[in-house]
Design a protein around this motif. Structure first.
Motif, PDB file in Angstrom:
ATOM      1  N   GLU A  89       0.940  -1.211   0.027  1.00  0.00           N
ATOM      2  CA  GLU A  89      -0.050  -0.050   0.101  1.00  0.00           C
ATOM      3  C   GLU A  89       0.745   1.313  -0.027  1.00  0.00           C
ATOM      4  OE1 GLU A  89      -2.596  -0.241   3.155  1.00  0.00           O
ATOM      5  OE2 GLU A  89      -3.950  -1.683   2.465  1.00  0.00           O
ATOM      6  N   ALA A  90       0.449   2.363  -0.600  1.00  0.00           N
ATOM      7  CA  ALA A  90       1.009   3.583  -0.460  1.00  0.00           C
ATOM      8  C   ALA A  90       0.152   4.695  -0.473  1.00  0.00           C
ATOM      9  CB  ALA A  90       2.099   3.784  -2.009  1.00  0.00           C
ATOM     10  N   ARG A  91       0.528   5.755   0.171  1.00  0.00           N
ATOM     11  CA  ARG A  91      -0.315   6.967  -0.062  1.00  0.00           C
ATOM     12  C   ARG A  91      -0.419   7.630  -1.269  1.00  0.00           C
ATOM     13  NH1 ARG A  91       1.595  10.796   4.817  1.00  0.00           N
ATOM     14  NH2 ARG A  91      -0.504  11.845   4.122  1.00  0.00           N
ATOM     15  N   ALA A  92       0.705   7.425  -2.051  1.00  0.00           N
ATOM     16  CA  ALA A  92       0.745   8.301  -3.602  1.00  0.00           C
ATOM     17  C   ALA A  92       1.473   7.319  -4.443  1.00  0.00           C
ATOM     18  CB  ALA A  92       1.449   9.642  -3.367  1.00  0.00           C
ATOM     19  N   LEU A 127       4.135  16.825  -4.568  1.00  0.00           N
ATOM     20  CA  LEU A 127       3.421  15.517  -3.899  1.00  0.00           C
ATOM     21  C   LEU A 127       3.465  16.030  -2.404  1.00  0.00           C
ATOM     22  CD1 LEU A 127       5.604  12.194  -5.151  1.00  0.00           C
ATOM     23  CD2 LEU A 127       3.171  12.694  -5.322  1.00  0.00           C
ATOM     24  N   ALA A 128       4.363  16.637  -1.761  1.00  0.00           N
ATOM     25  CA  ALA A 128       4.150  17.123  -0.459  1.00  0.00           C
ATOM     26  C   ALA A 128       2.963  18.147  -0.127  1.00  0.00           C
ATOM     27  CB  ALA A 128       5.613  17.768  -0.019  1.00  0.00           C
ATOM     28  N   GLU A 129       2.829  18.872  -1.221  1.00  0.00           N
ATOM     29  CA  GLU A 129       1.591  19.868  -1.138  1.00  0.00           C
ATOM     30  C   GLU A 129       0.204  18.937  -1.015  1.00  0.00           C
ATOM     31  OE1 GLU A 129       1.863  22.194  -4.440  1.00  0.00           O
ATOM     32  OE2 GLU A 129       3.562  23.362  -3.545  1.00  0.00           O
ATOM     33  N   VAL A 130       0.281  18.019  -2.014  1.00  0.00           N
ATOM     34  CA  VAL A 130      -0.886  17.133  -1.767  1.00  0.00           C
ATOM     35  C   VAL A 130      -1.291  16.264  -0.441  1.00  0.00           C
ATOM     36  CG1 VAL A 130      -2.153  15.095  -3.067  1.00  0.00           C
ATOM     37  CG2 VAL A 130      -1.136  17.061  -4.434  1.00  0.00           C
ATOM     38  N   LEU A 131      -0.008  15.945   0.016  1.00  0.00           N
ATOM     39  CA  LEU A 131      -0.036  14.785   1.041  1.00  0.00           C
ATOM     40  C   LEU A 131       0.001  15.360   2.180  1.00  0.00           C
ATOM     41  CD1 LEU A 131       2.286  11.885  -0.191  1.00  0.00           C
ATOM     42  CD2 LEU A 131      -0.205  11.936  -0.250  1.00  0.00           C
ATOM     43  N   GLY A 132       0.068  16.934   2.210  1.00  0.00           N
ATOM     44  CA  GLY A 132       0.419  17.804   3.367  1.00  0.00           C
ATOM     45  C   GLY A 132       1.398  17.274   4.287  1.00  0.00           C
ATOM     46  N   LEU A 133       2.619  16.939   3.548  1.00  0.00           N
ATOM     47  CA  LEU A 133       3.906  16.547   4.213  1.00  0.00           C
ATOM     48  C   LEU A 133       4.761  17.988   4.255  1.00  0.00           C
ATOM     49  CD1 LEU A 133       4.625  13.150   2.746  1.00  0.00           C
ATOM     50  CD2 LEU A 133       3.760  13.661   5.103  1.00  0.00           C
ATOM     51  N   PRO A 134       5.739  18.087   5.133  1.00  0.00           N
ATOM     52  CA  PRO A 134       6.660  19.196   5.388  1.00  0.00           C
ATOM     53  C   PRO A 134       7.945  18.847   4.704  1.00  0.00           C
ATOM     54  CG  PRO A 134       6.574  18.133   7.478  1.00  0.00           C
ATOM     55  CD  PRO A 134       5.346  17.459   6.871  1.00  0.00           C
ATOM     56  N   LEU A 135       8.656  19.628   4.078  1.00  0.00           N
ATOM     57  CA  LEU A 135       9.810  19.240   3.604  1.00  0.00           C
ATOM     58  C   LEU A 135      10.962  19.788   4.251  1.00  0.00           C
ATOM     59  CD1 LEU A 135       9.145  19.700  -0.345  1.00  0.00           C
ATOM     60  CD2 LEU A 135       8.909  17.589   0.876  1.00  0.00           C
ATOM     61  N   SER A 136      11.991  19.192   4.511  1.00  0.00           N
ATOM     62  CA  SER A 136      13.038  19.675   5.430  1.00  0.00           C
ATOM     63  C   SER A 136      14.333  19.782   4.801  1.00  0.00           C
ATOM     64  CB  SER A 136      13.072  18.653   6.580  1.00  0.00           C
ATOM     65  OG  SER A 136      13.515  17.294   6.031  1.00  0.00           O
ATOM     66  N   ASP A 137      14.372  19.146   3.555  1.00  0.00           N
ATOM     67  CA  ASP A 137      15.803  19.119   2.747  1.00  0.00           C
ATOM     68  C   ASP A 137      15.815  19.175   1.629  1.00  0.00           C
ATOM     69  OD1 ASP A 137      18.506  19.193   2.743  1.00  0.00           O
ATOM     70  OD2 ASP A 137      18.858  17.477   4.210  1.00  0.00           O
ATOM     71  N   SER A 138      16.889  19.396   0.753  1.00  0.00           N
ATOM     72  CA  SER A 138      17.143  19.490  -0.674  1.00  0.00           C
ATOM     73  C   SER A 138      18.265  18.861  -1.276  1.00  0.00           C
ATOM     74  CB  SER A 138      17.003  20.909  -1.200  1.00  0.00           C
ATOM     75  OG  SER A 138      17.258  20.845  -2.676  1.00  0.00           O
ATOM     76  N   SER A 139      18.425  18.170  -2.298  1.00  0.00           N
ATOM     77  CA  SER A 139      19.540  17.844  -2.690  1.00  0.00           C
ATOM     78  C   SER A 139      20.596  18.437  -3.412  1.00  0.00           C
ATOM     79  CB  SER A 139      19.358  16.312  -3.563  1.00  0.00           C
ATOM     80  OG  SER A 139      18.579  16.631  -4.806  1.00  0.00           O
TER      81      SER A 139
END
Length: 486
Positions: free
Chosen positions: A194-197, A361-373
């Motif tokens: 199963e996966a949220r997205a 995806l983070a916007e849709v799932l309501g997830l915070p982003l903390s880092d970038s590559s």
């Protein structure tokens, strides 16, 4: 098992998204029906570049982004990516001098504060650049970068796995249904997850996966085949040529494995990804392009190797395949359970695509982003520069020999110190399997890089496919069949 994101497709885009998601602490499963980078992502011209010719299509934003990504990637993977000079012989019948000069000036401008030298005209003293060329020897010199495309894709996957992502090769998505919590997917290895997205990063197979998911259609794809030929080295030096053709296309001639020159690419519309096979007409086209440019003439019997890939380009309505945009489009279908579909893209901008995809995806799932590559080195890339790294490797492991040390330094970077940590002589590397490949390297590929077949080893991870015989292939196959180390 439940994941935040299930990614379908182990090409450069899927691996870049997996890396970005894992960096931000998301649980990730990436599935690839074949090997990582086994299709389009190992069939490129092996360049990290802004795309000089895209300026003719007014794709200034794409060129600007690609040139800035070029700088980031050269810092992140100095072992896999190296600067390369490009010589552009002038042909006034194709494009006037002023147009090419203006394009190169704009290319330099869009690149900003680049570590690479600015473009210039060919000079009388450029004997190395001018000597191989037939006809009028006017032209330009500019800089871009060369890349081991398959190993760059692999490095993205390795980095993602080191941060917790699960990478499943030889594993296809067989079905997927929306649930109240996201998606329930069945995989070809028998698992149900199963996966949220979901992320559809299947490249030329994107429409087939979209149909399987019953996802909202995107902008549409144009499938364009690009092919290359390899011949014995046509000229001295480590520079490349960008050759203008009478049909206004361009063809690159690029040094390949020290002994050869790779010539490509073509732009041939196709209907299916399975048509990634070079045609005799493409071979003839590339031979003619080379023979117009160089004193050293090529015949059909001189072709040592070929490769072809099908690029999945965003259908922007362009009349010709050569002018179709190389930009990407990300489409999110959020009808109950989100699926993000990747259309188009190019290897140079894949890292940026991964960052963009995760943000959406983070916007849709309501997830915070903390880092970038953006400033994160890829595995093996934590070296100041390649030459100093190579010097350290040759000093520490003199038994490798000069050529093998260089090949392995390019492939593994600083990871080579981990591979050879307990090795003090050539015997400690195990049996030589052909072309300088030994047991210790093969086991590293199998245990840490998902190599499962002879082609995985010889064409995507080592580029030794032209250097080994059938007996060596049998030995490699036998060792791959041994149990994987924990």
């Amino acid at each position: 098992m439940t994941y935040d994101i299930l990614i379908i497709g182990g090409g450069i885009n899927g691996c870049a998204i997996a890396r970005e998601a894992a960096l931000n602490g998301l649980s990730v499963l990436l599935v690839e029906k074949d090997d990582l980078a086994s299709h389009t992502s190992s069939a490129s011209t092996k360049l990290i570049h802004g795309g000089l010719r895209y300026l003719e299509s007014y794709e200034f934003r794409l060129v600007h982004e690609a040139l800035h990504e070029r700088e980031r990637l050269m810092r992140a993977a100095p072992h896999l990516i190296r600067p390369m000079k490009f010589v552009l012989p002038h042909d006034n019948a194709v494009r006037p001098w002023w147009m090419v000069r203006a394009g190169l000036f704009l290319y330099d401008l869009l690149g900003g504060r680049s570590s690479l030298p600015k473009s210039r005209g060919l000079r009388d003293g450029d004997a190395l650049y001018r000597a191989p060329l037939r006809g009028e020897k006017r032209g330009f010199v500019y800089a871009d970068a060369w890349v081991d495309d398959a190993r760059l894709t692999l490095a993205m996957a390795v980095d993602a796995a080191q941060m917790g992502a699960q990478i499943a090769t030889r594993t296809a998505l067989t079905s997927a249904t929306r649930t109240l919590k996201g998606w329930r997917a069945t995989l070809s290895d028998g698992r149900s997850v199963e996966a949220r997205a979901l992320v559809n990063a299947a490249g030329p197979w994107v429409p087939r996966v979209a149909t399987l998911l019953d996802a909202e259609p995107g902008p549409g794809l144009r499938l364009v085949k690009g092919s290359h030929i390899v011949v014995d080295r046509l000229y001295d030096g480590e520079h490349a040529y960008i050759l203008q053709q009478p049909d206004r296309r361009i063809v690159f001639a690029v040094p390949w494995l020290h002994r050869y020159t790779a010539i490509g690419t073509t732009d041939v519309p196709v209907d299916t990804p399975e048509q990634a096979v070079i045609g005799e007409d493409e071979i003839a086209y590339l031979i003619a392009a080379s023979n117009r440019a160089f004193f050293t003439q090529v015949a059909r019997s001189d072709v040592r190797h070929v490769w072809s890939g099908v690029r999945a380009l965003v259908d922007d309505g362009a009349d010709e395949a050569r002018t179709v945009t190389r930009d990407y489009s990300l489409v999110i279908d959020d009808d109950g359970a989100p699926v993000l579909t990747v259309y188009g893209g190019k290897i140079t901008t894949a890292r940026a695509l991964g960052e963009d995809a995760l943000r959406r995806l983070a916007e849709v799932l309501g997830l915070p982003l903390s880092d970038s590559s953006r400033n994160r080195p890829l595995p093996g890339g934590d070296a100041t520069d390649f030459e100093s790294l190579l010097s350290r490797i040759r000093d520490r492991y003199p038994f490798l020999g000069a050529m093998r040390a260089e090949r392995m330094a390019h492939a593994y970077g600083t990871q080579l110190f981990d591979m050879l940590d307990r090795v003090s002589n050539v015997a400690g590397m195990g049996t030589d399997l052909g072309g300088g490949l030994t047991e210790i390297e093969l086991r590293w590929m199998r245990d840490r890089e998902w190599a499962r077949t002879v082609d995985d080893v010889l064409w995507r991870r080592s580029k030794l496919g032209m250097a080994v015989d059938d007996a060596a292939r049998e030995r490699i196959n036998a060792l791959l069949a041994e149990p994987t180390q924990a």
